[in-house]
Design a protein around this motif. Structure first.
Motif, mmCIF file in Angstrom:
data_model
loop_
_atom_site.group_PDB
_atom_site.id
_atom_site.type_symbol
_atom_site.label_atom_id
_atom_site.label_comp_id
_atom_site.label_asym_id
_atom_site.label_seq_id
_atom_site.Cartn_x
_atom_site.Cartn_y
_atom_site.Cartn_z
ATOM 1 N N GLY A 79 6.429 17.518 -10.684
ATOM 2 C CA GLY A 79 5.874 16.259 -11.156
ATOM 3 C C GLY A 79 4.262 15.925 -10.564
ATOM 4 O O GLY A 79 3.584 16.657 -10.771
ATOM 5 N N THR A 80 4.454 14.866 -10.013
ATOM 6 C CA THR A 80 2.853 14.227 -9.540
ATOM 7 C C THR A 80 2.379 15.089 -8.615
ATOM 8 O O THR A 80 1.132 14.988 -8.069
ATOM 9 C CB THR A 80 2.996 12.756 -9.587
ATOM 10 O OG1 THR A 80 3.930 12.440 -8.468
ATOM 11 C CG2 THR A 80 3.141 12.001 -10.548
ATOM 12 N N GLY A 81 2.987 15.851 -7.845
ATOM 13 C CA GLY A 81 2.604 16.793 -7.071
ATOM 14 C C GLY A 81 1.663 17.831 -7.321
ATOM 15 O O GLY A 81 0.953 18.587 -6.303
ATOM 16 N N ILE A 117 0.202 9.449 -11.350
ATOM 17 C CA ILE A 117 1.232 8.526 -10.319
ATOM 18 C C ILE A 117 2.420 8.406 -11.388
ATOM 19 O O ILE A 117 2.518 8.056 -12.529
ATOM 20 C CB ILE A 117 0.542 7.344 -10.100
ATOM 21 C CG1 ILE A 117 -0.592 7.320 -9.278
ATOM 22 C CG2 ILE A 117 1.461 6.179 -9.690
ATOM 23 C CD1 ILE A 117 -1.375 6.160 -8.879
ATOM 24 N N ALA A 118 3.645 8.615 -10.533
ATOM 25 C CA ALA A 118 4.808 8.492 -11.370
ATOM 26 C C ALA A 118 5.307 7.034 -10.902
ATOM 27 O O ALA A 118 5.467 6.497 -9.969
ATOM 28 C CB ALA A 118 5.959 9.467 -10.922
ATOM 29 N N VAL A 119 5.750 6.391 -12.258
ATOM 30 C CA VAL A 119 6.333 5.029 -11.974
ATOM 31 C C VAL A 119 7.725 5.170 -11.563
ATOM 32 O O VAL A 119 8.449 5.466 -12.317
ATOM 33 C CB VAL A 119 6.004 4.178 -13.296
ATOM 34 C CG1 VAL A 119 6.669 2.934 -13.015
ATOM 35 C CG2 VAL A 119 4.750 4.239 -13.894
ATOM 36 N N LYS A 157 0.961 -1.196 -0.007
ATOM 37 C CA LYS A 157 -0.002 -0.155 -0.003
ATOM 38 C C LYS A 157 0.886 1.235 -0.062
ATOM 39 O O LYS A 157 1.799 1.364 0.789
ATOM 40 C CB LYS A 157 -0.882 0.065 1.162
ATOM 41 C CG LYS A 157 -1.854 -1.030 1.121
ATOM 42 C CD LYS A 157 -2.812 -0.940 2.388
ATOM 43 C CE LYS A 157 -3.701 -2.168 2.512
ATOM 44 N NZ LYS A 157 -4.407 -2.253 4.056
ATOM 45 N N ARG A 158 0.380 2.277 -0.668
ATOM 46 C CA ARG A 158 1.333 3.727 -0.956
ATOM 47 C C ARG A 158 -0.001 4.694 -0.935
ATOM 48 O O ARG A 158 -1.071 4.645 -1.535
ATOM 49 C CB ARG A 158 2.037 3.460 -1.978
ATOM 50 C CG ARG A 158 3.165 2.739 -2.182
ATOM 51 C CD ARG A 158 4.371 3.005 -1.205
ATOM 52 N NE ARG A 158 5.402 2.137 -1.231
ATOM 53 C CZ ARG A 158 5.648 0.950 -0.514
ATOM 54 N NH1 ARG A 158 4.619 0.551 0.248
ATOM 55 N NH2 ARG A 158 6.652 0.142 -0.838
ATOM 56 N N ALA A 159 0.374 5.841 -0.449
ATOM 57 C CA ALA A 159 -0.481 6.943 -0.312
ATOM 58 C C ALA A 159 -0.243 7.838 -1.710
ATOM 59 O O ALA A 159 0.462 7.921 -2.499
ATOM 60 C CB ALA A 159 0.177 7.979 0.748
ATOM 61 N N TYR A 160 -1.761 8.068 -2.265
ATOM 62 C CA TYR A 160 -1.583 8.852 -3.504
ATOM 63 C C TYR A 160 -2.834 10.021 -3.077
ATOM 64 O O TYR A 160 -3.818 9.612 -2.619
ATOM 65 C CB TYR A 160 -2.065 8.083 -4.531
ATOM 66 C CG TYR A 160 -1.046 7.132 -4.890
ATOM 67 C CD1 TYR A 160 0.062 7.374 -5.557
ATOM 68 C CD2 TYR A 160 -1.056 5.579 -4.417
ATOM 69 C CE1 TYR A 160 1.192 6.776 -5.864
ATOM 70 C CE2 TYR A 160 -0.060 4.916 -4.418
ATOM 71 C CZ TYR A 160 1.261 5.300 -5.238
ATOM 72 O OH TYR A 160 2.419 4.442 -5.374
HETATM 73 C C1 LIG Z 1 0.702 11.900 1.415
HETATM 74 C C2 LIG Z 1 1.235 11.486 -0.045
HETATM 75 C C3 LIG Z 1 0.766 11.594 -1.005
HETATM 76 C C4 LIG Z 1 1.320 11.002 -2.210
HETATM 77 N N1 LIG Z 1 0.869 11.229 -3.413
HETATM 78 C C5 LIG Z 1 1.348 10.923 -4.479
HETATM 79 C C6 LIG Z 1 0.774 11.061 -5.750
HETATM 80 O O1 LIG Z 1 -0.231 11.775 -5.951
HETATM 81 N N2 LIG Z 1 1.526 10.551 -6.863
HETATM 82 C C7 LIG Z 1 2.599 9.887 -6.830
HETATM 83 O O2 LIG Z 1 3.276 9.635 -7.754
HETATM 84 N N3 LIG Z 1 3.293 9.730 -5.564
HETATM 85 C C8 LIG Z 1 2.644 9.946 -4.354
HETATM 86 N N4 LIG Z 1 3.001 9.648 -3.247
HETATM 87 C C9 LIG Z 1 4.478 8.794 -3.410
HETATM 88 C C10 LIG Z 1 3.729 7.457 -3.216
HETATM 89 O O3 LIG Z 1 3.111 7.315 -1.754
HETATM 90 C C11 LIG Z 1 5.105 6.483 -3.264
HETATM 91 O O4 LIG Z 1 5.949 6.609 -2.204
HETATM 92 C C12 LIG Z 1 5.418 6.253 -4.503
HETATM 93 O O5 LIG Z 1 4.620 5.726 -5.426
HETATM 94 C C13 LIG Z 1 6.469 4.991 -4.784
HETATM 95 O O6 LIG Z 1 5.896 4.010 -4.451
HETATM 96 P P1 LIG Z 1 6.704 2.534 -4.855
HETATM 97 O O7 LIG Z 1 6.181 1.258 -3.993
HETATM 98 O O8 LIG Z 1 6.676 2.175 -6.246
HETATM 99 O O9 LIG Z 1 8.068 2.818 -4.596
HETATM 100 P P2 LIG Z 1 9.093 2.315 -3.279
HETATM 101 O O10 LIG Z 1 9.477 1.130 -3.197
HETATM 102 O O11 LIG Z 1 7.991 2.654 -1.881
HETATM 103 O O12 LIG Z 1 10.199 3.411 -3.221
HETATM 104 C C14 LIG Z 1 10.080 4.909 -2.639
HETATM 105 C C15 LIG Z 1 11.203 5.612 -3.609
HETATM 106 O O13 LIG Z 1 10.560 6.141 -4.634
HETATM 107 C C16 LIG Z 1 10.861 7.509 -5.003
HETATM 108 N N5 LIG Z 1 9.407 8.275 -5.280
HETATM 109 C C17 LIG Z 1 8.439 8.053 -4.465
HETATM 110 N N6 LIG Z 1 7.343 9.083 -4.926
HETATM 111 C C18 LIG Z 1 7.993 9.391 -6.131
HETATM 112 C C19 LIG Z 1 7.564 10.196 -7.094
HETATM 113 N N7 LIG Z 1 6.003 10.578 -6.877
HETATM 114 N N8 LIG Z 1 7.973 10.477 -8.184
HETATM 115 C C20 LIG Z 1 9.367 10.231 -8.285
HETATM 116 N N9 LIG Z 1 9.909 9.441 -7.527
HETATM 117 C C21 LIG Z 1 9.252 9.017 -6.138
HETATM 118 C C22 LIG Z 1 11.492 7.990 -3.783
HETATM 119 O O14 LIG Z 1 12.813 7.849 -4.261
HETATM 120 C C23 LIG Z 1 11.038 7.120 -2.909
HETATM 121 O O15 LIG Z 1 12.336 6.899 -1.820
HETATM 122 C C24 LIG Z 1 2.624 10.223 -2.043
HETATM 123 C C25 LIG Z 1 3.274 10.247 -0.918
HETATM 124 C C26 LIG Z 1 2.794 10.716 0.187
HETATM 125 C C27 LIG Z 1 3.292 10.500 1.635
#
Ligand SMILES: Cc1cc2nc3c(=O)[nH]c(=O)nc-3n(C[C@H](O)[C@H](O)[C@H](O)COP(=O)(O)OP(=O)(O)OC[C@H]3O[C@@H](n4cnc5c(N)ncnc54)[C@H](O)[C@@H]3O)c2cc1C
Length: 257
Positions: A131-133, A83-85, A64-67
């Motif tokens: 970015g996705t912010g 969402i960014a991959v 699970k992750r926050a979006y």
């Molecule tokens: C409150 C909140 C809201 C969020 N909303 C969004 C959103 O709307 N869209 C979104 O894409 N992400 C968002 N995120 C980030 C999201 O929760 C994940 O961390 C991200 O999608 C990475 O997940 P993963 O399991 O693929 O990577 P993981 O295996 O968890 O790896 C995490 C790493 O990915 C990188 N990363 C994380 N987020 C991003 C990003 N957006 N762009 C580039 N690199 C990144 C960083 O280096 C981070 O340390 C949000 C995070 C929070 C705390």
């Protein structure tokens, strides 16, 4: 456990996706700026071209992750996410492999305090994202209540390449009809011939192209932590106060990692 269906998938680029998710229980109540967790099991396929993750999750574990929600709460058909991959990430390569009709988890409870609650209608909004912010700001400006007639709204969107300017046509359209709206896209790695703004977001503030006034403006920062740290320093030096529940301020922050 998988309580939602993917109903729309738009590839802004292969690494930037707009996903539209319909929860079985209907779109939950939320306010613009809030977020939910999305999830998929460890057994879900990773998109082609992704890198190996550091540690493979258990097949039955829901990752699970926050979006941030990008759609408006007035739109009741689905929740939209931008969402960014992350190539070696745990969840995003699995989300990227989904196609319309596929099932996923979306957290029924919406959370987050990065909202306009407590921000007076007369205050101008300077909404700054990398970015996705951009997602929480899309939710805000897609919601009629955000458009108080007395306020100026500015959206700054910093990306690497001009192809990453998601929602550009929609954002440009808000300037029509006499609305007090400015859209400032800026690309840090644009080619020489690119005629738009080039560089980092910080440049727009340091040069004075944008000079928010703490007495009349509220600034929201969302996305990449490096941009947020730089901007927080700059803005607190010019009189802004970081907002928290305990000490209300005019500088609101949401870091994505
Ligand atoms: C409150 C909140 C809201 C969020 N909303 C969004 C959103 O709307 N869209 C979104 O894409 N992400 C968002 N995120 C980030 C999201 O929760 C994940 O961390 C991200 O999608 C990475 O997940 P993963 O399991 O693929 O990577 P993981 O295996 O968890 O790896 C995490 C790493 O990915 C990188 N990363 C994380 N987020 C991003 C990003 N957006 N762009 C580039 N690199 C990144 C960083 O280096 C981070 O340390 C949000 C995070 C929070 C705390």
């Amino acid at each position: 456990m998988l309580n939602s269906t993917l109903v729309g998938r738009i590839e802004v680029t292969p690494d930037l996706l707009i996903l539209q998710v319909k929860p079985d229980a209907g779109v939950p109540t939320f306010v613009p700026g809030q977020y939910v967790a999305l999830g998929l099991p460890g057994s879900a396929a990773r998109v082609e071209g992704s890198k190996d993750e550091q540690e493979a999750p258990a097949p039955d574990k829901i990752i699970k992750r926050a979006y941030s929600i990008g759609s408006s709460p007035v739109q009741r058909d689905y929740l939209e996410f931008y969402i960014a991959v992350v190539p070696d990430g745990s969840l995003t390569p699995r989300l990227a492999a989904l196609r319309p009709g596929d099932r996923l988890f979306s957290q029924p409870k919406v959370t987050g305090t990065f909202t306009l609650d407590g921000v007076g209608d007369d205050r101008n909004l300077v909404l700054v994202s990398t970015g996705t912010g951009l997602a929480p700001f899309m939710s805000m400006i897609r919601t009629p209540g955000t458009w108080s007639p007395t306020r100026q709204i500015t959206i700054v969107h910093g990306v690497r390449y001009p192809s990453d300017f998601a929602y550009a046509d929609e954002l440009a359209s808000y300037s029509e009809g006499g609305r007090k709206f400015t859209y400032l896209p800026i690309a840090s790695r644009a080619a020489e011939e690119f005629t738009g703004r080039k560089g980092r977001i910080q440049k727009l503030f340091e040069s004075g192209e944008i000079a928010p006034d703490p007495t009349t403006d509220s600034v929201f920062l969302c996305g990449n932590p490096a941009m947020i740290e730089d901007m927080e320093k700059h803005l607190t030096n010019t009189g802004f106060v970081v907002h928290s529940k305990k000490t209300p301020g005019n500088l609101h922050i949401e870091k994505y990692w």
